[in-house]
Design an enzyme around this catalytic site. Structure first.
Site, PDB file in Angstrom:
ATOM      1  N   MET A   2     -38.525  37.667  37.650  1.00 17.16           N
ATOM      2  CA  MET A   2     -38.910  39.085  38.292  1.00 17.16           C
ATOM      3  C   MET A   2     -39.576  40.004  37.545  1.00 17.16           C
ATOM      4  O   MET A   2     -40.145  41.105  37.798  1.00 17.16           O
ATOM      5  CB  MET A   2     -37.482  39.729  38.654  1.00 17.16           C
ATOM      6  CG  MET A   2     -36.761  38.915  39.705  1.00 17.16           C
ATOM      7  SD  MET A   2     -35.230  39.720  40.156  1.00 17.16           S
ATOM      8  CE  MET A   2     -35.664  40.771  41.179  1.00 17.16           C
TER       9      MET A   2
ATOM     10  N   LYS B 251     -36.373  32.325  22.120  1.00 14.76           N
ATOM     11  CA  LYS B 251     -35.936  33.699  21.480  1.00 14.76           C
ATOM     12  C   LYS B 251     -35.967  33.623  20.000  1.00 14.76           C
ATOM     13  O   LYS B 251     -36.104  34.534  19.124  1.00 14.76           O
ATOM     14  CB  LYS B 251     -34.712  34.227  22.131  1.00 14.76           C
ATOM     15  CG  LYS B 251     -35.110  34.842  23.435  1.00 14.76           C
ATOM     16  CD  LYS B 251     -33.875  35.416  24.059  1.00 14.76           C
ATOM     17  CE  LYS B 251     -34.067  36.324  25.372  1.00 14.76           C
ATOM     18  NZ  LYS B 251     -33.058  36.914  25.999  1.00 14.76           N
TER      19      LYS B 251
ATOM     20  N   ASN C  69     -37.080  39.126  22.134  1.00 19.50           N
ATOM     21  CA  ASN C  69     -37.536  39.030  23.331  1.00 19.50           C
ATOM     22  C   ASN C  69     -38.839  39.727  23.764  1.00 19.50           C
ATOM     23  O   ASN C  69     -39.355  39.518  24.856  1.00 19.50           O
ATOM     24  CB  ASN C  69     -36.230  39.558  24.454  1.00 19.50           C
ATOM     25  CG  ASN C  69     -36.530  40.897  24.576  1.00 19.50           C
ATOM     26  OD1 ASN C  69     -36.806  41.708  23.674  1.00 19.50           O
ATOM     27  ND2 ASN C  69     -35.915  41.525  25.710  1.00 19.50           N
TER      28      ASN C  69
ATOM     29  N   ASP D  20     -33.036  43.646  24.958  1.00 19.25           N
ATOM     30  CA  ASP D  20     -31.830  43.655  25.959  1.00 19.25           C
ATOM     31  C   ASP D  20     -30.850  44.536  25.358  1.00 19.25           C
ATOM     32  O   ASP D  20     -30.119  45.094  26.522  1.00 19.25           O
ATOM     33  CB  ASP D  20     -31.190  41.976  25.653  1.00 19.25           C
ATOM     34  CG  ASP D  20     -32.501  41.198  26.296  1.00 19.25           C
ATOM     35  OD1 ASP D  20     -33.057  41.463  27.348  1.00 19.25           O
ATOM     36  OD2 ASP D  20     -32.415  40.095  25.841  1.00 19.25           O
TER      37      ASP D  20
ATOM     38  N   GLY E 188     -18.283  37.033  25.616  1.00 18.69           N
ATOM     39  CA  GLY E 188     -19.567  36.366  25.365  1.00 18.69           C
ATOM     40  C   GLY E 188     -20.260  36.496  23.975  1.00 18.69           C
ATOM     41  O   GLY E 188     -19.970  37.576  23.268  1.00 18.69           O
TER      42      GLY E 188
ATOM     43  N   ALA F 157     -27.370  37.516  25.807  1.00 18.90           N
ATOM     44  CA  ALA F 157     -27.124  38.933  26.504  1.00 18.90           C
ATOM     45  C   ALA F 157     -26.112  39.827  25.507  1.00 18.90           C
ATOM     46  O   ALA F 157     -26.453  40.870  25.006  1.00 18.90           O
ATOM     47  CB  ALA F 157     -26.678  39.116  27.900  1.00 18.90           C
TER      48      ALA F 157
ATOM     49  N   THR G  73     -23.117  41.926  33.297  1.00 20.59           N
ATOM     50  CA  THR G  73     -24.455  41.932  32.940  1.00 20.59           C
ATOM     51  C   THR G  73     -25.129  41.001  34.463  1.00 20.59           C
ATOM     52  O   THR G  73     -26.479  41.024  34.324  1.00 20.59           O
ATOM     53  CB  THR G  73     -24.714  41.230  31.886  1.00 20.59           C
ATOM     54  OG1 THR G  73     -24.129  39.928  31.851  1.00 20.59           O
ATOM     55  CG2 THR G  73     -24.388  42.094  30.697  1.00 20.59           C
TER      56      THR G  73
ATOM     57  N   GLN H 249     -34.313  47.385  29.816  1.00 25.74           N
ATOM     58  CA  GLN H 249     -34.825  46.403  28.806  1.00 25.74           C
ATOM     59  C   GLN H 249     -36.185  46.352  29.069  1.00 25.74           C
ATOM     60  O   GLN H 249     -37.036  46.265  28.329  1.00 25.74           O
ATOM     61  CB  GLN H 249     -34.046  45.400  28.736  1.00 25.74           C
ATOM     62  CG  GLN H 249     -33.991  44.061  29.813  1.00 25.74           C
ATOM     63  CD  GLN H 249     -35.300  43.230  29.920  1.00 25.74           C
ATOM     64  OE1 GLN H 249     -35.934  43.185  28.784  1.00 25.74           O
ATOM     65  NE2 GLN H 249     -35.762  42.973  31.027  1.00 25.74           N
TER      66      GLN H 249
END
Length: 304
Positions: free
Chosen positions: A34, A84, A105, A120, A144, A148, A245, A276
């Site tokens: 997007m 990345k 990023n 991010d 996590g 992210a 997220t 971001q």
């Protein structure tokens, strides 16, 4: 969703010319992104002579692609998986956050000097600020340790979080989680810990003692949209922040549980995603992205 360019006075066509600055997005796969819709609409809204294009680039073509940024005098590029970390060896400089995350990023080209940034984590912190919530002094439970979670942990620590409690399963991200803990301890005043997610009593207690719970895993996203790491509403308290997220679906299973618990501040990842992008946008253009306009363009009822 189609990549429409609306501009101030309706649809824009033929805005490219011999002075247009090119910005890319290098990842594989990437055609679903997007980001072109977000950035090209922002350029059009502000009347900036830039264009943003996707390039399907994996590690095997990455060196040549980065060389092309210099050769073609591109203004820069976003970078996503699987590039990345791999991209770092081809850059000239890194921001402090990128050094700590060991990931990039966003690339900015200043007359042939390529600097890597990670936005991010900035997006996460800014999306909370947009809602009147400051990360400074807060205790956060974070699940996590991937693409992210790492910048969220690092940027939150840099911006003054009091304590970050990381929970993760012992998977291929565990080593990264251990590295995140060590880096944050060495570079900031934030207290940070790592616990196996299988220790559910510790997980439950941590959430109860936290100001913020952030799920930075893929749980809640397709094909796991009916899953959540916290299924019992009693784990939450109403004055905390619950942040997922994930932004598709718009209301995740975690968010449903938090809402059932009466949590006052429940957020999806849309704000983080836009903020971001806005941070990258400012690095390239020096301008503030019109984020309210972009949210309307990208996440109106017609575009869900």
């Amino acid at each position: 969703m189609a990549n429409k360019i609306t501009g101030v006075n309706g649809p824009i066509t033929g805005w490219l010319d011999g002075h247009t600055y090119l910005i890319g997005l290098m990842a594989y796969p990437i055609r679903h992104s997007m980001s072109p819709t977000m950035h090209n609409n922002a350029f059009a809204k502000l009347g900036l002579n830039y264009t943003y294009l996707c390039f399907e680039i994996g590690n095997d073509k990455l060196k040549g692609a980065v060389d092309a940024i210099r050769t073609l005098d591109m203004r820069g590029s976003n970078v996503s998986m699987p590039n990345k970390k791999e991209v770092i060896q081809y850059l000239d400089k890194l921001s402090p956050a990128s050094e700590m995350c060991d990931a990039v990023n966003t690339i900015v080209n200043d007359h042939g000097v390529l600097t890597g940034y990670t936005t991010d984590g900035i997006g996460f912190v800014q999306s909370l600020k947009d809602e009147g919530i400051d990360i400074k002094g807060k205790v956060m439970t974070l699940t996590g340790a991937g693409g992210a979670a790492t910048p969220i942990a690092v940027q939150s620590a840099l911006d003054g979080a009091k304590e970050i409690r990381i929970f993760n399963i012992k998977d291929d991200k565990w080593a990264q989680a251990e590295k995140n803990v060590k880096t944050i301890q060495e570079k900031t005043d934030c207290q940070v810990s790592l616990t196996e997610l299988t220790d559910q009593e510790a997980f439950k207690q941590s959430i109860a003692e936290s100001d913020i719970y952030c799920d930075a895993t893929s749980v809640g996203m397709k094909p796991l949209e009916d899953k959540t790491l916290v299924s019992d509403p009693s784990w939450f308290h109403e004055d905390m922040v619950v942040f997922d997220t994930v932004y598709a679906p718009r209301t995740t299973k975690l968010m449903q549980v938090a809402q059932k618990a009466g949590v006052k501040h429940v957020f999806d990842g849309i704000g983080m995603m836009i903020d971001q992008g806005a941070a990258s946008f400012k690095l390239w253009t020096g301008k503030e992205m019109p984020t309210d306009y972009i949210r309307e363009i990208m996440f109106s009822d017609d575009n869900k």
